[in-house]
Design a protein around this motif. Structure first.
Motif, PDB file in Angstrom:
ATOM      1  N   GLN A 172       9.784   0.618 -16.394  1.00 33.63           N
ATOM      2  CA  GLN A 172       8.998  -0.238 -15.504  1.00 33.63           C
ATOM      3  C   GLN A 172       7.628   0.384 -15.254  1.00 33.63           C
ATOM      4  OE1 GLN A 172      11.228  -1.955 -12.176  1.00 33.63           O
ATOM      5  NE2 GLN A 172      12.999  -0.840 -12.950  1.00 33.63           N
ATOM      6  N   VAL A 173       6.593  -0.446 -15.419  1.00 34.73           N
ATOM      7  CA  VAL A 173       5.236   0.004 -15.153  1.00 34.73           C
ATOM      8  C   VAL A 173       4.580  -0.954 -14.167  1.00 34.73           C
ATOM      9  CG1 VAL A 173       4.867   1.222 -17.336  1.00 34.73           C
ATOM     10  CG2 VAL A 173       4.352  -1.196 -17.185  1.00 34.73           C
ATOM     11  N   ILE A 174       3.701  -0.394 -13.357  1.00 41.51           N
ATOM     12  CA  ILE A 174       2.925  -1.186 -12.405  1.00 41.51           C
ATOM     13  C   ILE A 174       1.595  -1.492 -13.090  1.00 41.51           C
ATOM     14  CG2 ILE A 174       1.860  -1.231 -10.120  1.00 41.51           C
ATOM     15  CD1 ILE A 174       3.867   1.075  -9.395  1.00 41.51           C
ATOM     16  N   CYS A 230       0.833  -1.213   0.000  1.00 36.86           N
ATOM     17  CA  CYS A 230       0.000   0.000   0.000  1.00 36.86           C
ATOM     18  C   CYS A 230       0.865   1.259   0.000  1.00 36.86           C
ATOM     19  CB  CYS A 230      -0.946   0.014   1.198  1.00 36.86           C
ATOM     20  SG  CYS A 230      -2.336  -1.121   1.040  1.00 36.86           S
ATOM     21  N   ALA A 231       1.924   1.276   0.803  1.00 40.78           N
ATOM     22  CA  ALA A 231       2.829   2.429   0.847  1.00 40.78           C
ATOM     23  C   ALA A 231       3.510   2.623  -0.512  1.00 40.78           C
ATOM     24  CB  ALA A 231       3.877   2.243   1.948  1.00 40.78           C
ATOM     25  N   TRP A 232       3.891   1.535  -1.156  1.00 40.70           N
ATOM     26  CA  TRP A 232       4.521   1.596  -2.475  1.00 40.70           C
ATOM     27  C   TRP A 232       3.544   2.119  -3.525  1.00 40.70           C
ATOM     28  CZ3 TRP A 232       3.438  -2.352  -6.332  1.00 40.70           C
ATOM     29  CH2 TRP A 232       4.205  -2.229  -7.491  1.00 40.70           C
ATOM     30  N   LEU A 233       2.285   1.640  -3.488  1.00 46.18           N
ATOM     31  CA  LEU A 233       1.281   2.131  -4.429  1.00 46.18           C
ATOM     32  C   LEU A 233       1.050   3.637  -4.244  1.00 46.18           C
ATOM     33  CD1 LEU A 233      -1.322  -0.790  -4.263  1.00 46.18           C
ATOM     34  CD2 LEU A 233       0.161  -0.222  -6.204  1.00 46.18           C
ATOM     35  N   LYS A 234       0.919   4.087  -2.984  1.00 43.97           N
ATOM     36  CA  LYS A 234       0.727   5.510  -2.712  1.00 43.97           C
ATOM     37  C   LYS A 234       1.902   6.329  -3.220  1.00 43.97           C
ATOM     38  CE  LYS A 234      -2.159   5.106   1.400  1.00 43.97           C
ATOM     39  NZ  LYS A 234      -2.218   5.274   2.857  1.00 43.97           N
ATOM     40  N   ALA A 235       3.131   5.837  -3.011  1.00 42.57           N
ATOM     41  CA  ALA A 235       4.329   6.554  -3.460  1.00 42.57           C
ATOM     42  C   ALA A 235       4.363   6.697  -4.981  1.00 42.57           C
ATOM     43  CB  ALA A 235       5.584   5.829  -2.975  1.00 42.57           C
ATOM     44  N   ASP A 248      -4.074   5.077  -5.617  1.00 37.83           N
ATOM     45  CA  ASP A 248      -4.856   4.945  -4.393  1.00 37.83           C
ATOM     46  C   ASP A 248      -5.080   3.453  -4.118  1.00 37.83           C
ATOM     47  OD1 ASP A 248      -6.637   4.957  -2.296  1.00 37.83           O
ATOM     48  OD2 ASP A 248      -8.092   6.284  -3.270  1.00 37.83           O
ATOM     49  N   PRO A 249      -4.499   2.906  -3.037  1.00 40.04           N
ATOM     50  CA  PRO A 249      -4.648   1.479  -2.749  1.00 40.04           C
ATOM     51  C   PRO A 249      -6.096   1.044  -2.528  1.00 40.04           C
ATOM     52  CG  PRO A 249      -2.991   2.459  -1.314  1.00 40.04           C
ATOM     53  CD  PRO A 249      -3.642   3.565  -2.060  1.00 40.04           C
ATOM     54  N   ASN A 250      -6.958   1.976  -2.097  1.00 38.93           N
ATOM     55  CA  ASN A 250      -8.361   1.635  -1.868  1.00 38.93           C
ATOM     56  C   ASN A 250      -9.108   1.357  -3.172  1.00 38.93           C
ATOM     57  OD1 ASN A 250      -8.181   1.928   0.948  1.00 38.93           O
ATOM     58  ND2 ASN A 250      -8.357   4.145   0.733  1.00 38.93           N
ATOM     59  N   GLU A 251      -8.568   1.809  -4.291  1.00 37.64           N
ATOM     60  CA  GLU A 251      -9.208   1.596  -5.586  1.00 37.64           C
ATOM     61  C   GLU A 251      -8.633   0.398  -6.334  1.00 37.64           C
ATOM     62  OE1 GLU A 251      -9.134   5.253  -7.766  1.00 37.64           O
ATOM     63  OE2 GLU A 251     -10.119   6.357  -6.161  1.00 37.64           O
ATOM     64  N   VAL A 303       0.744   2.063 -14.736  1.00 34.11           N
ATOM     65  CA  VAL A 303       1.274   3.348 -14.293  1.00 34.11           C
ATOM     66  C   VAL A 303       2.793   3.235 -14.229  1.00 34.11           C
ATOM     67  CG1 VAL A 303       1.344   4.978 -12.351  1.00 34.11           C
ATOM     68  CG2 VAL A 303      -0.808   3.874 -12.976  1.00 34.11           C
ATOM     69  N   ARG A 304       3.478   4.236 -14.759  1.00 31.28           N
ATOM     70  CA  ARG A 304       4.949   4.241 -14.715  1.00 31.28           C
ATOM     71  C   ARG A 304       5.418   4.222 -13.257  1.00 31.28           C
ATOM     72  NH1 ARG A 304       8.992   6.129 -18.439  1.00 31.28           N
ATOM     73  NH2 ARG A 304       7.684   4.975 -19.877  1.00 31.28           N
ATOM     74  N   GLN A 305       6.310   3.293 -12.946  1.00 30.67           N
ATOM     75  CA  GLN A 305       6.827   3.187 -11.578  1.00 30.67           C
ATOM     76  C   GLN A 305       7.846   4.297 -11.342  1.00 30.67           C
ATOM     77  OE1 GLN A 305       7.977  -0.484  -9.071  1.00 30.67           O
ATOM     78  NE2 GLN A 305       9.817   0.038 -10.192  1.00 30.67           N
ATOM     79  N   LYS A 306       7.600   5.114 -10.308  1.00 28.47           N
ATOM     80  CA  LYS A 306       8.516   6.192  -9.936  1.00 28.47           C
ATOM     81  C   LYS A 306       9.377   5.778  -8.748  1.00 28.47           C
ATOM     82  CE  LYS A 306       4.993   9.457 -11.294  1.00 28.47           C
ATOM     83  NZ  LYS A 306       3.918  10.268 -10.774  1.00 28.47           N
ATOM     84  N   VAL A 307       8.749   5.030  -7.830  1.00 27.28           N
ATOM     85  CA  VAL A 307       9.424   4.597  -6.603  1.00 27.28           C
ATOM     86  C   VAL A 307       9.438   3.069  -6.596  1.00 27.28           C
ATOM     87  CG1 VAL A 307       9.354   4.645  -4.078  1.00 27.28           C
ATOM     88  CG2 VAL A 307       8.586   6.644  -5.384  1.00 27.28           C
TER      89      VAL A 307
END
Length: 138
Positions: free
Chosen positions: A92-94, A59-64, A68-71, A124-128
Protein backbone atom coordinates in the motif's frame (compact mmCIF):
# COMPACT_ATOMS: atom_id res chain seq x y z
CA UNK A 1 -10.87 -46.41 -58.48
CA UNK A 2 -8.38 -44.27 -56.55
CA UNK A 3 -8.85 -40.58 -56.13
CA UNK A 4 -5.98 -38.54 -57.47
CA UNK A 5 -5.56 -34.94 -56.34
CA UNK A 6 -6.35 -32.35 -58.92
CA UNK A 7 -3.62 -29.77 -59.35
CA UNK A 8 -0.24 -29.49 -57.63
CA UNK A 9 0.24 -30.89 -54.14
CA UNK A 10 0.60 -28.24 -51.41
CA UNK A 11 3.40 -28.85 -48.91
CA UNK A 12 2.18 -30.22 -45.59
CA UNK A 13 4.85 -28.29 -43.66
CA UNK A 14 4.84 -24.46 -43.79
CA UNK A 15 7.71 -23.03 -45.79
CA UNK A 16 9.13 -19.58 -46.42
CA UNK A 17 11.14 -19.18 -49.61
CA UNK A 18 11.44 -22.96 -49.79
CA UNK A 19 12.77 -23.34 -46.23
CA UNK A 20 10.75 -25.26 -43.67
CA UNK A 21 9.63 -23.27 -40.62
CA UNK A 22 8.19 -24.43 -37.33
CA UNK A 23 4.78 -23.11 -36.42
CA UNK A 24 3.86 -22.96 -32.74
CA UNK A 25 0.40 -24.22 -31.87
CA UNK A 26 -2.10 -21.51 -30.96
CA UNK A 27 -1.80 -20.61 -27.30
CA UNK A 28 -4.91 -20.47 -25.17
CA UNK A 29 -5.50 -18.27 -22.14
CA UNK A 30 -3.12 -18.75 -19.24
CA UNK A 31 -4.81 -19.44 -15.94
CA UNK A 32 -3.28 -17.43 -13.10
CA UNK A 33 -3.38 -19.53 -9.93
CA UNK A 34 -3.38 -16.55 -7.56
CA UNK A 35 -4.65 -13.46 -9.37
CA UNK A 36 -3.48 -10.06 -8.18
CA UNK A 37 -6.07 -7.29 -8.08
CA UNK A 38 -5.29 -3.61 -7.68
CA UNK A 39 -7.25 -1.19 -5.52
CA UNK A 40 -7.49 2.57 -5.07
CA UNK A 41 -9.08 4.08 -1.97
CA UNK A 42 -9.78 7.80 -2.06
CA UNK A 43 -8.99 9.44 1.28
CA UNK A 44 -9.68 13.00 0.10
CA UNK A 45 -11.05 13.74 -3.35
CA UNK A 46 -9.72 17.29 -3.42
CA UNK A 47 -13.12 18.65 -4.47
CA UNK A 48 -15.11 18.08 -1.29
CA UNK A 49 -15.07 20.10 1.89
CA UNK A 50 -13.95 18.08 4.91
CA UNK A 51 -14.65 18.74 8.56
CA UNK A 52 -11.97 19.94 10.96
CA UNK A 53 -12.11 16.55 12.72
CA UNK A 54 -11.46 14.73 9.42
CA UNK A 55 -8.66 17.14 8.51
CA UNK A 56 -6.93 16.53 11.85
CA UNK A 57 -7.33 12.74 11.47
CA UNK A 58 -5.78 12.81 7.97
CA UNK A 59 -2.97 15.15 9.10
CA UNK A 60 -2.09 12.81 12.00
CA UNK A 61 -2.06 9.86 9.58
CA UNK A 62 0.19 11.72 7.11
CA UNK A 63 2.62 12.65 9.91
CA UNK A 64 2.68 9.03 11.15
CA UNK A 65 3.75 8.01 7.64
CA UNK A 66 6.56 10.59 7.46
CA UNK A 67 4.70 13.13 5.31
CA UNK A 68 4.55 16.80 6.26
CA UNK A 69 0.84 17.77 5.95
CA UNK A 70 1.80 21.42 5.36
CA UNK A 71 3.48 20.41 2.09
CA UNK A 72 0.49 18.39 0.80
CA UNK A 73 -1.94 20.17 -1.52
CA UNK A 74 -5.44 19.82 -0.02
CA UNK A 75 -7.17 20.68 -3.29
CA UNK A 76 -5.73 17.54 -4.98
CA UNK A 77 -6.75 13.93 -4.27
CA UNK A 78 -5.03 11.81 -1.64
CA UNK A 79 -5.37 8.09 -2.29
CA UNK A 80 -4.14 4.76 -0.98
CA UNK A 81 -3.18 2.40 -3.78
CA UNK A 82 -1.96 -1.16 -3.72
CA UNK A 83 -2.57 -4.79 -4.55
CA UNK A 84 -4.86 -7.42 -3.13
CA UNK A 85 -3.17 -10.81 -3.05
CA UNK A 86 -4.83 -13.83 -1.47
CA UNK A 87 -7.50 -11.59 0.10
CA UNK A 88 -4.96 -9.31 1.81
CA UNK A 89 -4.07 -5.72 0.93
CA UNK A 90 -0.37 -5.50 0.17
CA UNK A 91 2.18 -2.93 -1.01
CA UNK A 92 0.00 0.00 0.00
CA UNK A 93 1.26 3.43 -0.98
CA UNK A 94 -0.11 6.88 -0.23
CA UNK A 95 -0.36 8.95 -3.43
CA UNK A 96 -0.63 12.73 -3.16
CA UNK A 97 0.47 16.06 -4.65
CA UNK A 98 3.16 17.94 -2.77
CA UNK A 99 4.20 21.56 -3.17
CA UNK A 100 7.63 22.02 -4.73
CA UNK A 101 9.56 24.16 -2.23
CA UNK A 102 12.86 26.02 -2.46
CA UNK A 103 15.62 25.90 0.18
CA UNK A 104 13.86 28.56 2.28
CA UNK A 105 10.51 26.72 2.24
CA UNK A 106 8.76 28.99 -0.28
CA UNK A 107 6.61 27.44 -3.00
CA UNK A 108 7.74 27.54 -6.61
CA UNK A 109 5.25 28.98 -9.10
CA UNK A 110 4.03 26.67 -11.83
CA UNK A 111 5.59 27.96 -15.08
CA UNK A 112 2.42 27.05 -17.01
CA UNK A 113 0.14 29.00 -14.62
CA UNK A 114 2.07 31.58 -12.67
CA UNK A 115 -0.81 32.16 -10.26
CA UNK A 116 -0.63 28.56 -8.92
CA UNK A 117 2.04 26.64 -7.05
CA UNK A 118 4.09 23.90 -8.72
CA UNK A 119 3.08 20.41 -7.57
CA UNK A 120 5.00 17.15 -7.52
CA UNK A 121 3.19 13.80 -7.61
CA UNK A 122 4.50 11.55 -4.82
CA UNK A 123 3.93 8.03 -3.59
CA UNK A 124 5.07 6.95 -0.12
CA UNK A 125 4.85 3.43 1.33
CA UNK A 126 2.13 3.38 3.99
CA UNK A 127 3.56 2.35 7.37
CA UNK A 128 0.60 3.30 9.57
CA UNK A 129 -2.99 2.62 8.48
CA UNK A 130 -5.57 5.41 8.46
CA UNK A 131 -7.89 5.25 11.46
CA UNK A 132 -11.51 4.57 10.46
CA UNK A 133 -13.79 7.57 10.14
CA UNK A 134 -15.74 7.78 13.43
CA UNK A 135 -18.78 9.20 11.61
CA UNK A 136 -18.85 6.25 9.18
CA UNK A 137 -19.09 3.72 12.02
CA UNK A 138 -21.73 5.70 13.94
Amino acid sequence: MSEEPIGPMLPTEPTVHGMQINVLPPKGPTVVPYPIDRFVTTVISGDDEISEEQRLRVCAWLKANGIDPNEVCASEPITIEGRIYQDKKRHQVICFSEYHLDETGHRYADPRKLDTAMLIQRAVRQKVALEPDPKASA
